[in-house]
Scaffold this active site. Structure first.
Site, short mmCIF file in Angstrom:
data_model
loop_
_atom_site.label_atom_id
_atom_site.label_comp_id
_atom_site.label_asym_id
_atom_site.label_seq_id
_atom_site.Cartn_x
_atom_site.Cartn_y
_atom_site.Cartn_z
N SER A 1 4.63 2.29 8.02
CA SER A 1 4.36 1.14 7.15
C SER A 1 5.57 0.82 6.28
O SER A 1 6.13 1.70 5.63
CB SER A 1 3.15 1.44 6.25
OG SER A 1 2.00 1.62 7.03
N ASP B 1 0.13 -7.71 1.23
CA ASP B 1 0.55 -6.32 1.44
C ASP B 1 2.07 -6.19 1.53
O ASP B 1 2.62 -5.52 2.39
CB ASP B 1 -0.09 -5.75 2.71
CG ASP B 1 -0.01 -4.21 2.76
OD1 ASP B 1 0.19 -3.61 1.69
OD2 ASP B 1 -0.12 -3.64 3.86
N HIS C 1 0.81 -1.22 0.00
CA HIS C 1 0.00 0.00 0.00
C HIS C 1 0.85 1.28 0.00
O HIS C 1 0.34 2.37 -0.24
CB HIS C 1 -0.98 0.00 1.19
CG HIS C 1 -0.34 0.20 2.53
ND1 HIS C 1 0.02 -0.86 3.34
CD2 HIS C 1 -0.01 1.32 3.22
CE1 HIS C 1 0.52 -0.39 4.47
NE2 HIS C 1 0.52 0.92 4.41
#
Length: 507
Positions: free
Chosen positions: A363, A283, A248
């Site tokens: 992230s 992911d 992402h």
């Protein structure tokens, strides 16, 4: 009321007689003290007036003692002189022996003429004495220090007393100075600051030591396309410049060919990167940057973790590069499902739960253990924010285990894509917030599940050695095995427990 013709009252007489005058008795002692002199009726004593003809007058003073008269009386032959004059004074009749001026010049000098009347005038003004007369006076002798100490002009007792007084004055002055300095130090004054040796607590294995070794291998990732942009983190896992991050973080660059990916290193250098491959279902993604001799992270074994182990998160939360936070492993094998980015399918992964503070921008960053080895890729957090909110960390963060992440990264570097094991069913949790298993909702024809005899309505409770309590846990349990592997699947059908062998397919 009495009539005017009252026979008892004769005309012209007062109606009431006057009251008698009452005089209180006078004390003879007070009368002698405060009363008028004898023979005086008015306010002034006329009997003692000066020059009275009756010969009465003030009493003459008694003659002075012979000693005072001899000391202060006029010399013989000077009875006619009012004031004492020098012997050579020329008198008013010119019968003196000298030519000195008189002490007064006439009736106009009230301070010189004893016969002048007293008048009010201005204040007396001091006039300085002529310098000649002041210098002509004899000066008192002044003693020098040698004369005082060695000239025997001052008694030894006086010198000793003077020394004692000097010591007392010095002691009192010192005490006063000390007190004033002590009072001043309460607000202002010199400060004594204790300094410690730099880095004496940075022992090997400390958070500071681990952060120093790991931070050069963690980069900040910026993805920009026009006015849109995304920021995150990444970890260098190979000396050739391969960076492991979340899908992402770079999904904008995958969907938009004009997007530009920039990596920012610890020293502030910026280099452009390209996407190598992505895996939206887990992911994860790999990008490559052309950098010479980069610092790469050491990869550890996430399978060796236990709840309570210390961990450290390194990344760029909210765009703050090279941020270090620490915590512990809160739980293992925590299934996490989230919506995909930019049209990607939902992502599900078997996560490490940690309380190390993680926020947006972390992230793709590194989660390392107490040795500095990579044991996870920070991916998501649980927040209390409402709809549309931008909530931050509440102590519940998730990271993809390094065992899974590195295996997927190696596949992406090799082929650019990843295939996951699949059982071939659509399932959902038995009920909300329950842990009873995953209920099979649909079994496609020819799927691995249909070939193994799994039917619609069955509840899957176990895959291999792993319990299945939710639909997300079914997905991660199947993906933990390889494509083509035969695994036992435990199901509950009509209250009866069954076990079937399933040959896993590919998604």
């Amino acid at each position: 009321m009495m009539s005017e013709h009252d026979p008892k009252h004769a005309p012209g007489e007062p109606r009431l007689a006057p009251r008698p005058v009452v005089s209180p008795p006078v004390d003879p002692a007070e009368a002698a003290t405060f009363g008028r002199p004898r023979g005086v009726d008015g306010a002034f004593d006329t009997l003692y007036a000066p020059g009275a003809k009756n010969g009465a007058g003030p009493k003459q003073p008694q003659p002075p003692p012979e000693s005072l008269a001899e000391a202060f009386s006029r010399p013989p032959g000077a009875e006619g002189i009012v004031l004492q004059r020098p012997s050579d004074y020329t008198g008013p009749n010119g019968n003196g022996r000298g030519g000195e001026k008189p002490l007064w010049t006439g009736p106009g000098d009230p301070w010189r003429d004893p016969g002048a009347g007293a008048v009010l005038a201005g204040p007396a003004v001091h006039t300085e004495e002529p310098r000649e007369e002041a210098e002509s006076r004899p000066k008192s002798a002044m003693l020098s220090l040698p004369e005082v100490l060695f000239g025997r002009r001052v008694k030894p007792v006086a010198l000793g007393l003077l020394g004692v007084i000097a010591l007392l004055v010095g002691a009192v002055g010192g005490l006063v100075g000390w007190w004033l300095t002590d009072q001043a130090n309460s607000l202002t004054g010199s400060a004594t600051i204790a300094e410690s040796d730099a880095g004496k607590e940075r022992a090997p294995g400390s958070v500071a030591d681990i952060a120093k070794r790991v931070s050069p291998a963690v980069v900040s990732i910026e993805v920009v396309s026009g006015q849109s942009g995304v920021s995150g983190s990444g970890v260098l896992i190979d000396p050739k410049g391969y960076v492991l991050t979340n899908n992402h973080v770079v999904s904008l660059a995958v969907s938009d060919g004009k997007a530009k990916i920039t990596t920012v290193f610890l020293d502030g250098s910026r280099l452009e990167a390209k996407v190598v491959g992505t895996d939206p279902k887990s992911d994860l993604a790999v990008i490559k940057v052309n950098v010479a001799n980069p610092t790469v992270v050491q990869v550890g074994k996430s399978a060796n973790l236990q709840p309570g182990d210390s961990v450290i998160a390194v990344g760029s939360p909210l765009g703050l590069e090279n941020t270090v936070t620490s915590g512990i492993v809160s739980a293992l094998h925590r299934p996490v499902t989230a919506q995909g980015e930019n049209g990607d399918p939902p992502m599900t992964y078997d996560a490490i739960q940690t309380d190390a503070p993680i926020n947006r921008g972390n992230s793709g960053g590194a989660l390392v253990d107490s040795t500095g080895a990579l044991i996870g890729i920070n991916t998501s957090i649980r927040t209390d924010a409402g709809p549309g909110g931008q909530g931050g960390s509440i102590g519940i963060g998730f990271a993809i285990p390094s065992d899974d992440a590195v295996k997927i990264a190696e596949t992406l570097i090799k082929s650019g894509s990843v295939k996951h094991a699949d059982i071939g069913v659509n399932a959902a949790s038995v009920s909300a917030n329950s842990s009873e298993g995953a209920r099979v909702q649909n079994v496609p024809p020819g799927s691995p599940a249909q070939q193994a005899g799994i039917a619609e309505g069955d509840v899957i409770t176990k895959i291999g050695d792993r319990m299945v309590r939710t639909a997300a846990e079914l997905t991660v349990a199947v993906r933990s095995h390889a494509v083509g592997e035969v695994v036992p699947v435990q199901v509950v059908r009509d209250g009866r427990q069954l076990t079937v062998d399933v040959t896993l397919g590919s998604d």
